[in-house]
Scaffold this motif. Structure first.
Motif, PDB file in Angstrom:
ATOM      1  N   ILE A   1       5.362  20.570  -0.358  1.00 18.22           N
ATOM      2  CA  ILE A   1       6.235  20.638  -1.961  1.00 18.22           C
ATOM      3  C   ILE A   1       6.382  18.667  -1.595  1.00 18.22           C
ATOM      4  O   ILE A   1       6.303  17.952  -2.843  1.00 18.22           O
ATOM      5  CB  ILE A   1       7.350  21.136  -1.934  1.00 18.22           C
ATOM      6  N   ALA A   2       7.209  18.160  -1.441  1.00 15.41           N
ATOM      7  CA  ALA A   2       7.826  16.684  -0.962  1.00 15.41           C
ATOM      8  C   ALA A   2       6.707  16.072  -1.388  1.00 15.41           C
ATOM      9  O   ALA A   2       6.366  14.779  -2.055  1.00 15.41           O
ATOM     10  CB  ALA A   2       8.193  16.213   0.362  1.00 15.41           C
ATOM     11  N   ALA A   3       5.305  16.492  -0.659  1.00 18.18           N
ATOM     12  CA  ALA A   3       4.037  15.482  -0.931  1.00 18.18           C
ATOM     13  C   ALA A   3       3.142  15.067  -2.069  1.00 18.18           C
ATOM     14  O   ALA A   3       3.118  14.636  -2.891  1.00 18.18           O
ATOM     15  CB  ALA A   3       2.743  16.309   0.475  1.00 18.18           C
ATOM     16  N   GLU A   4       3.474  16.789  -2.404  1.00 15.72           N
ATOM     17  CA  GLU A   4       3.209  16.652  -4.122  1.00 15.72           C
ATOM     18  C   GLU A   4       3.855  16.011  -4.650  1.00 15.72           C
ATOM     19  O   GLU A   4       3.528  14.968  -6.006  1.00 15.72           O
ATOM     20  CB  GLU A   4       3.203  18.154  -4.689  1.00 15.72           C
ATOM     21  N   ILE A   5       5.387  16.466  -4.636  1.00 20.78           N
ATOM     22  CA  ILE A   5       6.181  15.168  -5.898  1.00 20.78           C
ATOM     23  C   ILE A   5       5.934  13.552  -5.382  1.00 20.78           C
ATOM     24  O   ILE A   5       6.374  13.432  -6.207  1.00 20.78           O
ATOM     25  CB  ILE A   5       7.300  15.622  -5.250  1.00 20.78           C
ATOM     26  N   ALA A   6       6.204  13.378  -4.235  1.00 23.08           N
ATOM     27  CA  ALA A   6       5.333  12.177  -3.441  1.00 23.08           C
ATOM     28  C   ALA A   6       4.438  11.744  -4.210  1.00 23.08           C
ATOM     29  O   ALA A   6       4.466  10.250  -5.493  1.00 23.08           O
ATOM     30  CB  ALA A   6       5.531  11.961  -2.876  1.00 23.08           C
ATOM     31  N   VAL A   7       3.086  12.125  -4.299  1.00 22.48           N
ATOM     32  CA  VAL A   7       2.043  11.358  -5.512  1.00 22.48           C
ATOM     33  C   VAL A   7       2.119  11.622  -6.496  1.00 22.48           C
ATOM     34  O   VAL A   7       1.724  10.667  -7.083  1.00 22.48           O
ATOM     35  CB  VAL A   7       0.793  12.678  -3.924  1.00 22.48           C
ATOM     36  N   THR A   8       2.385  12.782  -7.080  1.00 24.34           N
ATOM     37  CA  THR A   8       2.440  12.494  -8.578  1.00 24.34           C
ATOM     38  C   THR A   8       3.013  12.252  -9.365  1.00 24.34           C
ATOM     39  O   THR A   8       3.070  11.219 -10.116  1.00 24.34           O
ATOM     40  CB  THR A   8       2.950  14.013  -8.999  1.00 24.34           C
ATOM     41  N   THR A   9       4.510  11.759  -7.958  1.00 20.82           N
ATOM     42  CA  THR A   9       5.811  10.890  -8.947  1.00 20.82           C
ATOM     43  C   THR A   9       4.952   8.906  -9.144  1.00 20.82           C
ATOM     44  O   THR A   9       5.109   8.145  -9.881  1.00 20.82           O
ATOM     45  CB  THR A   9       6.941  10.734  -8.386  1.00 20.82           C
ATOM     46  N   VAL A  10       4.434   8.986  -7.642  1.00 17.82           N
ATOM     47  CA  VAL A  10       3.907   7.557  -7.509  1.00 17.82           C
ATOM     48  C   VAL A  10       2.558   7.546  -8.778  1.00 17.82           C
ATOM     49  O   VAL A  10       2.542   6.367  -9.296  1.00 17.82           O
ATOM     50  CB  VAL A  10       3.350   7.835  -5.819  1.00 17.82           C
ATOM     51  N   GLN A  11       1.662   8.229  -8.684  1.00 24.88           N
ATOM     52  CA  GLN A  11       1.053   8.054  -9.575  1.00 24.88           C
ATOM     53  C   GLN A  11       1.100   7.794 -11.162  1.00 24.88           C
ATOM     54  O   GLN A  11       0.714   6.922 -11.469  1.00 24.88           O
ATOM     55  CB  GLN A  11      -0.307   8.775  -9.786  1.00 24.88           C
ATOM     56  N   THR A  12       2.292   8.767 -11.303  1.00 30.71           N
ATOM     57  CA  THR A  12       3.024   8.475 -12.482  1.00 30.71           C
ATOM     58  C   THR A  12       3.674   7.221 -13.102  1.00 30.71           C
ATOM     59  O   THR A  12       2.750   6.706 -13.923  1.00 30.71           O
ATOM     60  CB  THR A  12       3.978   9.152 -13.008  1.00 30.71           C
ATOM     61  N   CYS A  13       4.532   6.585 -12.152  1.00 27.05           N
ATOM     62  CA  CYS A  13       5.313   5.494 -12.437  1.00 27.05           C
ATOM     63  C   CYS A  13       3.941   4.308 -12.095  1.00 27.05           C
ATOM     64  O   CYS A  13       4.241   3.369 -12.718  1.00 27.05           O
ATOM     65  CB  CYS A  13       6.377   5.046 -11.283  1.00 27.05           C
ATOM     66  N   LEU A  14       3.179   4.390 -11.212  1.00 28.76           N
ATOM     67  CA  LEU A  14       2.183   3.455 -11.095  1.00 28.76           C
ATOM     68  C   LEU A  14       1.621   2.740 -12.358  1.00 28.76           C
ATOM     69  O   LEU A  14       0.789   1.727 -13.228  1.00 28.76           O
ATOM     70  CB  LEU A  14       1.040   3.442 -10.274  1.00 28.76           C
ATOM     71  N   LYS A  15       1.340   3.656 -13.036  1.00 31.18           N
ATOM     72  CA  LYS A  15       0.145   3.365 -14.689  1.00 31.18           C
ATOM     73  C   LYS A  15       1.806   2.603 -15.636  1.00 31.18           C
ATOM     74  O   LYS A  15       0.621   2.160 -16.182  1.00 31.18           O
ATOM     75  CB  LYS A  15       0.474   4.770 -15.092  1.00 31.18           C
ATOM     76  N   GLU A  16       3.269   2.903 -15.280  1.00 23.92           N
ATOM     77  CA  GLU A  16       3.777   1.789 -16.117  1.00 23.92           C
ATOM     78  C   GLU A  16       4.527   0.635 -15.606  1.00 23.92           C
ATOM     79  O   GLU A  16       5.335  -0.015 -15.596  1.00 23.92           O
ATOM     80  CB  GLU A  16       5.231   3.158 -15.828  1.00 23.92           C
TER      81      GLU A  16
END
Length: 78
Positions: free
Chosen positions: A38-53
């Motif tokens: 769960i921690a890894a999924e949160i990390a990867v998803t959040t980082v991928q979303t943020c990098l777009k911005e």
């Protein structure tokens, strides 16, 4: 809270003119025993979303402490 941690860390890094990369350990999965998957999924998803911005951040490293962590992140980033 974990998502907020990653987002805020990226915001701070983005606010620094000469920062183009950042590394994250597997946050909360040690002493706090947060489930690694769960921690890894949160990390990867959040980082991928943020990098777009935040195009200033060119490289993000997920520092894995053991083969289990590595396997989880490898699967999520494939």
């Amino acid at each position: 809270l974990l998502e907020s941690c990653y987002r805020r860390s990226l915001e701070v890094a983005c606010g620094k003119e000469d920062v183009h990369s950042i590394a994250f350990p597997c946050i909360s999965t040690g002493v706090y025993a947060f489930p690694k998957e769960i921690a890894a999924e949160i990390a990867v998803t959040t980082v991928q979303t943020c990098l777009k911005e935040m195009p200033q951040i060119e490289k993000v490293i997920f520092a894995c402490f053991d083969p289990v962590d590595y396997t989880i992140y490898e699967a999520l980033l494939a």
